[in-house]
Design a protein around this motif. Structure first.
Motif, PDB file in Angstrom:
ATOM      1  N   ILE C 147     -27.814  62.830  98.544  1.00 50.70           N
ATOM      2  CA  ILE C 147     -27.098  63.336  99.731  1.00 50.70           C
ATOM      3  C   ILE C 147     -28.026  63.988 100.750  1.00 50.70           C
ATOM      4  O   ILE C 147     -27.726  64.003 101.930  1.00 50.70           O
ATOM      5  CB  ILE C 147     -25.974  64.322  99.351  1.00 50.70           C
ATOM      6  CG1 ILE C 147     -26.523  65.521  98.577  1.00 50.70           C
ATOM      7  CG2 ILE C 147     -24.848  63.636  98.600  1.00 50.70           C
ATOM      8  CD1 ILE C 147     -25.629  66.729  98.637  1.00 50.70           C
ATOM      9  N   GLU C 148     -29.135  64.518 100.265  1.00 47.30           N
ATOM     10  CA  GLU C 148     -30.031  65.173 101.216  1.00 47.30           C
ATOM     11  C   GLU C 148     -30.727  64.123 102.094  1.00 47.30           C
ATOM     12  O   GLU C 148     -30.796  64.276 103.314  1.00 47.30           O
ATOM     13  CB  GLU C 148     -31.065  66.022 100.464  1.00 47.30           C
ATOM     14  CG  GLU C 148     -31.845  66.924 101.399  1.00 47.30           C
ATOM     15  CD  GLU C 148     -32.643  67.988 100.661  1.00 47.30           C
ATOM     16  OE1 GLU C 148     -32.746  67.917  99.401  1.00 47.30           O
ATOM     17  OE2 GLU C 148     -33.168  68.899 101.331  1.00 47.30           O
ATOM     18  N   GLU C 149     -31.220  63.057 101.473  1.00 52.06           N
ATOM     19  CA  GLU C 149     -31.841  61.978 102.246  1.00 52.06           C
ATOM     20  C   GLU C 149     -30.861  61.353 103.230  1.00 52.06           C
ATOM     21  O   GLU C 149     -31.201  61.082 104.375  1.00 52.06           O
ATOM     22  CB  GLU C 149     -32.313  60.871 101.297  1.00 52.06           C
ATOM     23  CG  GLU C 149     -33.650  61.138 100.637  1.00 52.06           C
ATOM     24  CD  GLU C 149     -33.990  59.971  99.703  1.00 52.06           C
ATOM     25  OE1 GLU C 149     -33.774  60.150  98.488  1.00 52.06           O
ATOM     26  OE2 GLU C 149     -34.424  58.904 100.196  1.00 52.06           O
ATOM     27  N   ILE C 150     -29.653  61.133 102.742  1.00 46.33           N
ATOM     28  CA  ILE C 150     -28.635  60.548 103.630  1.00 46.33           C
ATOM     29  C   ILE C 150     -28.382  61.489 104.794  1.00 46.33           C
ATOM     30  O   ILE C 150     -28.192  61.070 105.936  1.00 46.33           O
ATOM     31  CB  ILE C 150     -27.335  60.254 102.838  1.00 46.33           C
ATOM     32  CG1 ILE C 150     -27.623  59.277 101.683  1.00 46.33           C
ATOM     33  CG2 ILE C 150     -26.247  59.721 103.751  1.00 46.33           C
ATOM     34  CD1 ILE C 150     -26.470  59.087 100.699  1.00 46.33           C
ATOM     35  N   GLY C 151     -28.414  62.764 104.488  1.00 46.67           N
ATOM     36  CA  GLY C 151     -28.204  63.769 105.533  1.00 46.67           C
ATOM     37  C   GLY C 151     -29.250  63.683 106.628  1.00 46.67           C
ATOM     38  O   GLY C 151     -28.954  63.924 107.811  1.00 46.67           O
ATOM     39  N   LYS C 152     -30.462  63.321 106.258  1.00 51.71           N
ATOM     40  CA  LYS C 152     -31.512  63.193 107.274  1.00 51.71           C
ATOM     41  C   LYS C 152     -31.236  62.014 108.205  1.00 51.71           C
ATOM     42  O   LYS C 152     -31.483  62.074 109.403  1.00 51.71           O
ATOM     43  CB  LYS C 152     -32.878  63.035 106.589  1.00 51.71           C
ATOM     44  CG  LYS C 152     -33.380  64.382 106.066  1.00 51.71           C
ATOM     45  CD  LYS C 152     -34.628  64.247 105.208  1.00 51.71           C
ATOM     46  CE  LYS C 152     -34.920  65.582 104.511  1.00 51.71           C
ATOM     47  NZ  LYS C 152     -35.739  65.407 103.294  1.00 51.71           N
ATOM     48  N   GLY C 172     -22.966  72.918  90.738  1.00 54.63           N
ATOM     49  CA  GLY C 172     -23.794  72.426  89.634  1.00 54.63           C
ATOM     50  C   GLY C 172     -25.017  71.679  90.191  1.00 54.63           C
ATOM     51  O   GLY C 172     -26.127  71.851  89.729  1.00 54.63           O
ATOM     52  N   GLU C 173     -24.768  70.862  91.200  1.00 52.43           N
ATOM     53  CA  GLU C 173     -25.832  70.129  91.895  1.00 52.43           C
ATOM     54  C   GLU C 173     -26.170  70.865  93.193  1.00 52.43           C
ATOM     55  O   GLU C 173     -25.269  71.294  93.912  1.00 52.43           O
ATOM     56  CB  GLU C 173     -25.345  68.713  92.282  1.00 52.43           C
ATOM     57  CG  GLU C 173     -25.047  67.791  91.126  1.00 52.43           C
ATOM     58  CD  GLU C 173     -26.305  67.102  90.599  1.00 52.43           C
ATOM     59  OE1 GLU C 173     -27.405  67.285  91.160  1.00 52.43           O
ATOM     60  OE2 GLU C 173     -26.163  66.367  89.598  1.00 52.43           O
ATOM     61  N   ARG C 174     -27.443  70.912  93.523  1.00 53.33           N
ATOM     62  CA  ARG C 174     -27.875  71.555  94.771  1.00 53.33           C
ATOM     63  C   ARG C 174     -27.149  70.992  95.989  1.00 53.33           C
ATOM     64  O   ARG C 174     -27.163  69.773  96.196  1.00 53.33           O
ATOM     65  CB  ARG C 174     -29.377  71.348  94.966  1.00 53.33           C
ATOM     66  CG  ARG C 174     -30.166  72.616  94.903  1.00 53.33           C
ATOM     67  CD  ARG C 174     -31.656  72.422  94.942  1.00 53.33           C
ATOM     68  NE  ARG C 174     -32.282  73.533  94.236  1.00 53.33           N
ATOM     69  CZ  ARG C 174     -32.525  73.543  92.938  1.00 53.33           C
ATOM     70  NH1 ARG C 174     -32.227  72.508  92.188  1.00 53.33           N
ATOM     71  NH2 ARG C 174     -33.058  74.627  92.375  1.00 53.33           N
ATOM     72  N   GLU C 175     -26.557  71.870  96.753  1.00 52.97           N
ATOM     73  CA  GLU C 175     -25.875  71.461  97.987  1.00 52.97           C
ATOM     74  C   GLU C 175     -25.939  72.614  98.971  1.00 52.97           C
ATOM     75  O   GLU C 175     -25.413  73.696  98.673  1.00 52.97           O
ATOM     76  CB  GLU C 175     -24.397  71.153  97.704  1.00 52.97           C
ATOM     77  CG  GLU C 175     -24.141  69.898  96.907  1.00 52.97           C
ATOM     78  CD  GLU C 175     -22.683  69.722  96.487  1.00 52.97           C
ATOM     79  OE1 GLU C 175     -22.272  68.595  96.193  1.00 52.97           O
ATOM     80  OE2 GLU C 175     -21.952  70.747  96.435  1.00 52.97           O
ATOM     81  N   TYR C 176     -26.595  72.380 100.110  1.00 51.59           N
ATOM     82  CA  TYR C 176     -26.583  73.385 101.164  1.00 51.59           C
ATOM     83  C   TYR C 176     -26.080  72.698 102.417  1.00 51.59           C
ATOM     84  O   TYR C 176     -26.730  71.758 102.922  1.00 51.59           O
ATOM     85  CB  TYR C 176     -27.971  73.996 101.343  1.00 51.59           C
ATOM     86  CG  TYR C 176     -28.396  74.808 100.127  1.00 51.59           C
ATOM     87  CD1 TYR C 176     -27.715  75.982  99.803  1.00 51.59           C
ATOM     88  CD2 TYR C 176     -29.427  74.389  99.298  1.00 51.59           C
ATOM     89  CE1 TYR C 176     -28.075  76.729  98.680  1.00 51.59           C
ATOM     90  CE2 TYR C 176     -29.791  75.136  98.174  1.00 51.59           C
ATOM     91  CZ  TYR C 176     -29.111  76.300  97.871  1.00 51.59           C
ATOM     92  OH  TYR C 176     -29.452  77.029  96.756  1.00 51.59           O
ATOM     93  N   VAL C 177     -24.948  73.099 102.882  1.00 51.06           N
ATOM     94  CA  VAL C 177     -24.224  72.332 103.893  1.00 51.06           C
ATOM     95  C   VAL C 177     -25.068  72.101 105.150  1.00 51.06           C
ATOM     96  O   VAL C 177     -25.436  70.952 105.446  1.00 51.06           O
ATOM     97  CB  VAL C 177     -22.877  73.009 104.230  1.00 51.06           C
ATOM     98  CG1 VAL C 177     -22.148  72.256 105.327  1.00 51.06           C
ATOM     99  CG2 VAL C 177     -22.009  73.070 102.962  1.00 51.06           C
ATOM    100  N   ASP C 178     -25.388  73.144 105.873  1.00 47.41           N
ATOM    101  CA  ASP C 178     -26.100  72.946 107.148  1.00 47.41           C
ATOM    102  C   ASP C 178     -27.491  72.359 106.927  1.00 47.41           C
ATOM    103  O   ASP C 178     -27.881  71.402 107.616  1.00 47.41           O
ATOM    104  CB  ASP C 178     -26.194  74.279 107.907  1.00 47.41           C
ATOM    105  CG  ASP C 178     -24.838  74.716 108.457  1.00 47.41           C
ATOM    106  OD1 ASP C 178     -23.905  73.880 108.490  1.00 47.41           O
ATOM    107  OD2 ASP C 178     -24.706  75.888 108.840  1.00 47.41           O
ATOM    108  N   ASP C 179     -28.201  72.900 105.967  1.00 43.79           N
ATOM    109  CA  ASP C 179     -29.578  72.439 105.742  1.00 43.79           C
ATOM    110  C   ASP C 179     -29.649  70.962 105.397  1.00 43.79           C
ATOM    111  O   ASP C 179     -30.640  70.288 105.697  1.00 43.79           O
ATOM    112  CB  ASP C 179     -30.223  73.213 104.582  1.00 43.79           C
ATOM    113  CG  ASP C 179     -30.461  74.672 104.956  1.00 43.79           C
ATOM    114  OD1 ASP C 179     -30.169  75.039 106.120  1.00 43.79           O
ATOM    115  OD2 ASP C 179     -30.924  75.443 104.100  1.00 43.79           O
ATOM    116  N   MET C 180     -28.636  70.462 104.732  1.00 42.71           N
ATOM    117  CA  MET C 180     -28.669  69.062 104.314  1.00 42.71           C
ATOM    118  C   MET C 180     -27.957  68.160 105.311  1.00 42.71           C
ATOM    119  O   MET C 180     -27.761  66.971 105.047  1.00 42.71           O
ATOM    120  CB  MET C 180     -28.042  68.915 102.930  1.00 42.71           C
ATOM    121  CG  MET C 180     -28.857  69.579 101.826  1.00 42.71           C
ATOM    122  SD  MET C 180     -28.142  69.226 100.188  1.00 42.71           S
ATOM    123  CE  MET C 180     -29.340  70.016  99.092  1.00 42.71           C
ATOM    124  N   GLY C 181     -27.554  68.729 106.427  1.00 40.57           N
ATOM    125  CA  GLY C 181     -26.905  67.924 107.456  1.00 40.57           C
ATOM    126  C   GLY C 181     -25.492  67.491 107.109  1.00 40.57           C
ATOM    127  O   GLY C 181     -24.955  66.544 107.679  1.00 40.57           O
TER     128      GLY C 181
END
Lengths: 379, 379, 379, 379
Positions: C147-152, C172-181
């Motif tokens: 999800i982070e790559e997709i966010g980019k 459970g899995e890393r998720e940061y809303v704004d930072d990950m887009g």
């Protein structure tokens, strides 16, 4: 829906949710550092709350056991003991003391009255007593002994250990151990502390502790101060497994008391008991204990003519309040109503309403609503 | 997240939710008909479960108090008592009996062993003993006395009351009072019953009850059988306030035991203890109690060389299991691991895993996983 | 005694006592100042924990409802939507979107794999999408989308709202809303938060909120952001009655997470999932999700030859662990094992032990203890 | 000590311990056979209790969501809907329906009154309505609509689905779905069922279900009857995770209701509401709803001159009762008092006592005790 059955006997008293929740926790090892800390803080808090420079014991057992603990630690076979009895629970010391080989003198008051400090003083002059017992509020009568005044007298009798049975009083009636000249005070968890039954609490001042030391080994084992003193000062040590959950519950009870303030709590007991007693009198009941001698923790309530005890209490239970019957000669003549511990105004109004509804169901003639109105005017 | 701290000391044992929930209920009047019914049923169930034609006492207190209750009700000053001691808790009877003016003889086994029935029989022939005490499983050693065999011997000594201390055994180790010739059996709530601490349980057969009758008044008050017999047969009567919530919790525990089946429970304790002990041995630990004498309720586990007790138990606690240290000469040399009561397989695997993780953290050299594997092969 | 049945499905997950206790409280008025404060703090904490400069919604409902809430607030009839589906829960968006009159394009990966960011980017170039959905961890496969790559990538597509379905991932899995887009993230209470089911959680960033504003009135009522925004910022206001006890439970869950540390929690999920997956592989199972794409919150575990799904899961339940069956084409071929939320090491060892015991009962040939040993070496 | 704060708003209502305890259980897998059984039994019991030959839906959500569920499943864009509004909650249907593209006609009564069946009938003759909504008891006024009479009229309009909003009525006011000609009835858990908020309940008769079928796919997903029908008939199936603990709590609530008897419960609500309303009137308050139209579940209580709303409610809260303020034009002019669900007589007396104490503290001149006396005479 059925009304919740309020526990209005003179103990157990209603238990509030935060105290129940401590009971309901998963038990931990008694040596668990967090439990050791909790237990230690409890003992410190209890010493401070009742102002004793001595020891406080919190032990699995009951108020009955605490009576025996008090006697066993300060007397030996052949000692003289003065029992000041204002009722059934005062009298209980007789059997207890006699079986331990003590010479027992008893000062008794008619039920509802209390032995006067003067009478006590006269008696103390007669003989050397190793100990004297006074029941603060005798549950059988609701009469309240003037323990502070008696405490002033006892100061002149350095050989006599002053034992106050606070079972139906402690945490409801004002009691400060050292300031009032008390040597031993005891109670149980299910009374004005508002915890489930299962713990005995006992405070011993320096005079009592010295007496214990002077006795050497005593026949009693489980209730021997000497066994418990090391534990109460360092609960990581072992003598007998502490009742972990009950200790937590008592600790929560102490927190609740401190939140209210112990002095505010005593004042509340005065205010509430007066209002309840006025309400009961307005309904035609009489309070057994004479005015001036009335405890604030419970009332022994004489029925007006025509009210049948068994019927009354049965309907009370159906309407949602458990009260206790009279003891001994007063069986059938009165009911005993607890109003101590963690009871709030809702409970008080509810119970007077239950009494009124019960009277109405019994066909009793009176001015409906007068009990509740009198309560409202006096709370 | 932090691991839950499993209570793996030899009592308190883990308390399951349904038992906690009984503790957490709002307390009711001890005379409330529903509570009276519950209490009565509990006593009946407990008599049946341990097969006694006599009385069962469930009283607020502890196992330590139950020891005193057992002795006090069947002996009088000057009586001879034989103490069969396999460890620390056996020895505790000495102080207890001596302070009551009893003449004490002691048969002791080296820790980890048990006094043989033959040795006991020889001793019984020497003198007339009013009572004999045997600790079923001594928590200090984990050794298990052959109480059934001893019971067969004692039948020939009609003047001797056979007292079995079942504190770390009852509800985990097979015990049938009448069938095994036991006169008094006692325990406490926080052991194999899996309830919070705070209740003493005691079963007395007809021989013990006759002895009590023959003694007349005894010095002890709170723990006097005669005070409690009327209550245990009709709990609506009053002697001392029953520990309402603890009674409910014990009742739930009895329900849980019956659900499992008492015989199945005994078998489970055998199976689980053998598997645990095998697993521990595979890891390089030794069990103090000799094979053949090992209790099923706990293990006293000797460290292999190089393991420091304090470090071991500290890491164990961090990893999620509280175990107890060794007593007396074994302090620092072993840890005590409870495996009795309501512990399921998950708990057993978890605790062996905690031990392995602890060993690894301590840098102990061994075949990783061998403890868990051995457990798996033996459960 | 019967083993406790561990809840090892991919949600609900095991609920710990402190969270249960919040559920069990007496409900209060939703306008009670103390509850308003609790609710407000919860929302603030949740925004901070997942780093969103926008809104967080905590609403009575489920993850399924949250899916609809996400779609409804950022699309209108006729819009194009790109659904990136890695399994059953990705596909669920198709029905949901189609019934709302959206034009749906779907990118699907074979089960166990995930659609690559490159494939997504190509698709995004083709058409103007109002929104794109990605399931972070699809419960049907255990595969984890990048999800982070997709966010980019999505940052270059300002018209496309990036919706991440975090149901089986969040907390459970890393998720940061704004930072990950991410524009919208949602989950439900019973997954990695470890609360009972009954709450939907949704975070919306500024881009999503602007989109909502631009839509004017939407057909949906209960799940309309605009109805809830005033409430989430001032919970003393009313739109629909908040699920008071569930809010308390979620608040306790957030406290538990903060106690552990959210980063430490993510790391734990990685560590535990790897250890479990290694243990399962050592036993002969295979993990459906390809290495590199494996979620840390659950495993979809393919049976070795000869193991019957129904039998396996039946014995597992008897031995004390509930696991879920496979979905769609994988029904009967795999079981789904949750390992997210508030599970401690004891639970992990217990479940691997249950799996070994089950294999043994099924007569499966393997090296006994290898699963536990592998677990121990990898935890 | 501080008085317990009674929850006397019109929902949430007081939750009793046995219901709280179900909330506080450890959550299990939603597919756990025991939970599936519990859920299934609950649905069957709820259908029987409200007499519907159709479906009952119990879904995580709120009453607000249930309103939308009712409308969405029986109407389509362009349909005519008749909203019979007796207050704030009646009016809420306007926004809800309009955003779904429905043509809305509204019949409104002045607050405190209800639209007459005659007026409704005239309106129904004018146009073909796909659905008509009636709020049984509108929480904003306490007025009770004659849903049974309206049900007789609606039978002549086979195209019109009769939707009854029972949020502040169901399980307190008599409602039998099929017998009263109701097509859809809905409520929420935190009202007269006495459960925490978090569940929507909806009953749909055959006519409503046929309508749903005739609509084909609808835009709504989570609240689509078609998604839930398979689940409600076999809860082992999955659509969205059920709110396990809330389902248990609702099941316990149903058990409590059946213990009382649903008819006895309705009668109790009548008796208690009349007594409370008489007591309030004796104190100088006025009830907003006209006699004959008064709901039994709550009262909207107009202040006598000189009483300030904010002060009144603040002191009420301090004295131990949370009540709600007036809505819209009645803000500041009245308070809303809930008296539905699992409230026993103690609660009723307590709340009237709180009101009297509050009036006294505010310096209000009146005959002290008259409220309690009137209550006593009318209960």
């Amino acid at each position: 829906m059925k009304n919740k059955k309020l526990v209005m006997i003179p103990g157990p008293t209603p238990t509030i949710r935060s105290i129940n929740d401590q009971m309901g926790r998963e038990t931990v090892a008694f040596g668990d550092p967090e439990f050791v800390k909790d237990y230690k803080e409890l003992i410190i808090d209890l010493k401070e709350m009742f102002k004793v420079d001595g020891e406080c014991f919190v032990v699995a057992g009951t108020g009955t056991m605490a009576m025996e603990m008090a006697i066993s630690n300060v007397t030996k076979r052949g000692d003289n003991v003065l029992i000041v009895s204002n009722g059934f629970f005062g009298d209980r010391f007789i059997d207890l003391c006699e079986r331990k080989g003590l010479n027992v003198d008893v000062l008794s008051a008619p039920w509802g009255e209390v032995v006067s400090p003067e009478t006590i003083e006269s008696k103390l002059k007669e003989k050397n007593y190793a100990a004297m017992t006074v029941t603060h509020v005798d549950t059988s009568t609701g009469a309240c002994a003037p323990i502070e005044e008696i405490g002033k007298i006892i100061k002149n009798y350095p050989d006599t250990i002053y034992i106050v049975d606070g079972v139906a009083a402690t945490a409801g009636e004002r009691e400060y151990v050292d300031d009032m000249g008390i040597d031993i005070l005891f109670t149980a968890s299910q009374k004005a502390f508002g915890v489930a039954p299962g713990l005995a609490l006992l405070w011993a001042g320096q005079k009592a502790l010295s007496r214990r030391k002077s006795l050497g080994t005593i026949p009693e084992f489980y209730i021997d101060f000497e066994k418990w003193i090391p534990i109460m000062n360092d609960p990581s040590k072992y003598f007998a497994t502490p009742a972990v959950n009950m200790v937590w519950a008592l600790k929560e009870s102490v927190r609740v008391i401190n939140e209210e303030g112990i002095e505010a709590r005593y004042d509340r007991h005065i205010r509430v008991s007066k209002a309840i007693q006025s309400a009961l009198e307005s309904l035609g009941f009489k309070i057994l204990a004479k005015e001036g001698n009335r405890g604030t923790t419970l009332s022994n309530v004489l029925y007006p003519e025509g009210i049948n005890d068994a019927e009354f209490r049965k309907i009370m239970a159906e309407e949602g309040a458990m009260v206790a019957g009279g003891l001994a000669a007063y069986a059938g003549k009165l009911f005993r109503l607890g109003h101590m511990g963690n009871i709030d105004d809702h409970t008080v109004y509810s119970v007077i309403a239950v009494i009124e509804r019960t009277l109405i169901k019994l066909g009793y003639k009176y001015e409906k609503g007068i009990g509740l109105k009198t309560l409202l005017e006096n709370m």
